[in-house]
Each structure stands twice: as structure tokens, then as C-alpha cells.
Design a protein around this motif. Structure first.
Motif, mmCIF file in Angstrom:
data_model
loop_
_atom_site.group_PDB
_atom_site.id
_atom_site.type_symbol
_atom_site.label_atom_id
_atom_site.label_comp_id
_atom_site.label_asym_id
_atom_site.label_seq_id
_atom_site.Cartn_x
_atom_site.Cartn_y
_atom_site.Cartn_z
ATOM 1 N N MET A 192 3.821 53.455 -29.567
ATOM 2 C CA MET A 192 3.020 52.363 -29.025
ATOM 3 C C MET A 192 1.588 52.816 -28.745
ATOM 4 S SD MET A 192 3.967 49.902 -25.798
ATOM 5 C CE MET A 192 3.928 51.223 -24.584
ATOM 6 N N ASP A 198 0.184 55.629 -30.052
ATOM 7 C CA ASP A 198 -0.368 56.506 -31.091
ATOM 8 C C ASP A 198 -1.676 56.009 -31.703
ATOM 9 O OD1 ASP A 198 1.663 58.264 -30.628
ATOM 10 O OD2 ASP A 198 2.491 58.212 -32.656
ATOM 11 N N PRO A 199 -1.809 54.708 -32.025
ATOM 12 C CA PRO A 199 -3.088 54.271 -32.599
ATOM 13 C C PRO A 199 -4.275 54.547 -31.675
ATOM 14 C CG PRO A 199 -1.401 52.613 -32.985
ATOM 15 C CD PRO A 199 -0.806 53.621 -32.038
ATOM 16 N N ARG A 235 -4.940 58.361 -31.583
ATOM 17 C CA ARG A 235 -5.578 58.839 -32.805
ATOM 18 C C ARG A 235 -7.084 58.632 -32.736
ATOM 19 N NH1 ARG A 235 -2.381 62.237 -34.876
ATOM 20 N NH2 ARG A 235 -4.469 62.876 -35.429
ATOM 21 N N THR A 274 0.181 52.328 -44.492
ATOM 22 C CA THR A 274 -0.549 51.939 -43.286
ATOM 23 C C THR A 274 -1.377 53.118 -42.813
ATOM 24 O OG1 THR A 274 -0.351 51.185 -40.993
ATOM 25 C CG2 THR A 274 1.404 52.587 -41.812
ATOM 26 N N ARG A 279 -2.010 54.676 -37.717
ATOM 27 C CA ARG A 279 -1.818 55.913 -36.955
ATOM 28 C C ARG A 279 -2.471 57.107 -37.643
ATOM 29 N NH1 ARG A 279 1.620 52.223 -36.389
ATOM 30 N NH2 ARG A 279 2.560 51.766 -34.354
ATOM 31 N N HIS A 329 4.404 55.536 -41.341
ATOM 32 C CA HIS A 329 4.774 55.730 -39.942
ATOM 33 C C HIS A 329 4.971 54.371 -39.285
ATOM 34 C CE1 HIS A 329 4.049 59.935 -40.352
ATOM 35 N NE2 HIS A 329 3.987 60.168 -39.059
ATOM 36 N N GLY A 368 5.862 52.062 -36.140
ATOM 37 C CA GLY A 368 5.644 52.201 -34.706
ATOM 38 C C GLY A 368 6.881 51.883 -33.880
ATOM 39 N N GLU A 420 6.728 56.637 -29.454
ATOM 40 C CA GLU A 420 6.197 57.373 -30.596
ATOM 41 C C GLU A 420 5.836 58.778 -30.124
ATOM 42 O OE1 GLU A 420 3.783 54.715 -33.394
ATOM 43 O OE2 GLU A 420 3.428 53.786 -31.438
ATOM 44 N N THR A 438 13.460 51.273 -29.130
ATOM 45 C CA THR A 438 12.659 51.550 -30.316
ATOM 46 C C THR A 438 13.530 51.526 -31.565
ATOM 47 O OG1 THR A 438 11.041 52.865 -29.101
ATOM 48 C CG2 THR A 438 11.216 53.284 -31.457
ATOM 49 N N ARG A 481 13.255 49.054 -34.830
ATOM 50 C CA ARG A 481 13.075 49.564 -36.195
ATOM 51 C C ARG A 481 14.189 49.098 -37.119
ATOM 52 N NH1 ARG A 481 11.164 55.703 -34.458
ATOM 53 N NH2 ARG A 481 8.962 55.169 -34.098
#
Length: 201
Positions: A1, A3-4, A7, A140, A143, A150, A152, A156, A188, A192
Motif C-alpha cells: 500500500m 510502496d508507491p 519509491r 506497471t 512501484r 508487482h 499491490g 507490501e 492482502t 490478490r
């Protein structure tokens, strides 16, 4: 959640360091292996009761995990590097949970077992989705540039690192945090699985 967002914060300094190391006699794979060594040492020192030393070594492991990717992007990423990176990450996360169980079996063994079971769910759903996403040509960059897709979720890499850092800083918190984090991992996994069911029908 997270990670973006993470980064965007860490990529600029990591990329700058990678540019300065571009002529270094070692490559991204060597950084991955060195980070793996510090991760093994973190789990071992944790198991021996030295949680704060384990915290320092775990931070070294995570720093190397960020740097190897930046160095790979600087010199040219390889499938081998991406493969090694993700495999070693999962091994270290599992060994850290085992380290807490060994450190205090009476208090931590059952929560650690639940956590390891939850990692099986997040890891398998993550990698299985990535395999099929590659087969279908999905990509994508949310991330960052990665060797494979990857997907999400609530838990994460960033959330996992925060979880272990909290537990290493205060080992007595591990049982409660492991139950909570493990439950979030299962949410999670559920998300997924639903995404895979929907996207690959």
C-alpha cells in the motif's frame, strides 16, 4: 500500500548513489548477496537475543535491497538479478520470523508460525499473479521499474519493513504485532486472489 509513496521518496537518493558507484568493481548481484549476508546475521543475532543489533543489521539488509535495484537500473537490469532479489527477500522475511520464535519460544513461537503461514499466502499470490501477468503482457511502473509485475496490497515491502523494525525495537511487541500483521497479510492474499480470479478469467 505504501510502496508507491516510498519509491518516490527513496529512489532519487538511491539513484544518485548508484550513479556514483557506476565504476565500482562490484555489481548489483554482489550488493544483493552482501545484503543477504547482513540479513542472515540479523536473524541470527535476533535468535541469540540481540534484537537491537539485529535491527541495525536488518537496516543494512534493506539498504542493500534498495541499492541493488538502483545499481541494476544504472548498469542494465537482468532477469537473474530480479530473480535473486525477490527470492532472497522472502528468505530473509521468513528467517526473521523464525528468529523471534527461537529467541522466545514460549511467547513467540505460535505468533511466528501464524506469520509464516500468512507469508505463504502473500508470497504465493504475489508470485503467481506476476507469472500470469507476464504471460499476458501486463506491466506497471507504479512501484518503480521491476523485473516482473508487482501487484499491490495492504502489506507490501514497506509495511513489512516497518513491522519488523517495530518488533526489533521492542521485541515484547512481537506477538501482538505478528497476529495483527498476519491478519492484514491474509486480507492482502484475499484481495490478490480476487484480482487474479477477475483478471485471468
Amino acid at each position: 500500500m505504501l510502496d508507491p509513496l516510498m519509491r518516490r521518496l527513496i529512489d532519487p537518493p538511491l539513484n544518485g548513489l548508484a550513479r556514483r558507484l557506476d565504476r565500482a568493481p562490484f555489481g548489483a548481484d554482489a550488493v544483493s548477496l552482501a545484503g543477504f549476508g547482513s540479513g542472515l546475521a540479523a536473524a541470527a543475532t535476533l535468535a541469540l537475543g540481540q534484537a537491537h543489533l539485529g535491527l541495525a543489521l536488518f537496516l543494512c539488509n534493506r539498504a542493500a535491497d534498495g541499492l541493488d535495484g538502483a545499481l541494476a537500473r544504472q548498469r542494465g537490469a537482468t532477469d537473474r538479478g530480479g530473480y535473486i532479489d525477490i527470492v532472497l527477500d522472502f528468505i530473509i522475511y521468513g528467517l526473521m520470523a523464525l528468529g523471534f520464535a527461537i529467541r522466545d519460544p514460549a511467547m513467540a513461537a505460535l505468533p511466528a508460525a501464524f506469520l509464516l503461514a500468512s507469508f505463504m499466502g502473500t508470497g504465493s499470490s504475489f508470485l503467481a499473479y506476476a507469472i500470469l501477468a507476464g504471460k499476458h503482457g501486463r506491466s506497471t511502473a507504479l512501484r518503480g521499474a521491476k523485473s516482473f509485475y508487482h501487484l499491490g496490497g495492504l502489506t507490501e515491502g514497506t509495511e513489512t519493513i516497518i513491522f519488523f523494525l517495530l518488533c526489533l525495537a521492542e521485541p515484547g511487541w512481537f506477538p501482538l504485532l505478528a497476529w495483527i500483521f498476519g491478519a492484514l497479510c491474509w486480507l492482502t492474499t484475499l484481495g490478490r486472489v480476487i484480482a487474479g480470479w477477475r483478471d485471468f478469467s
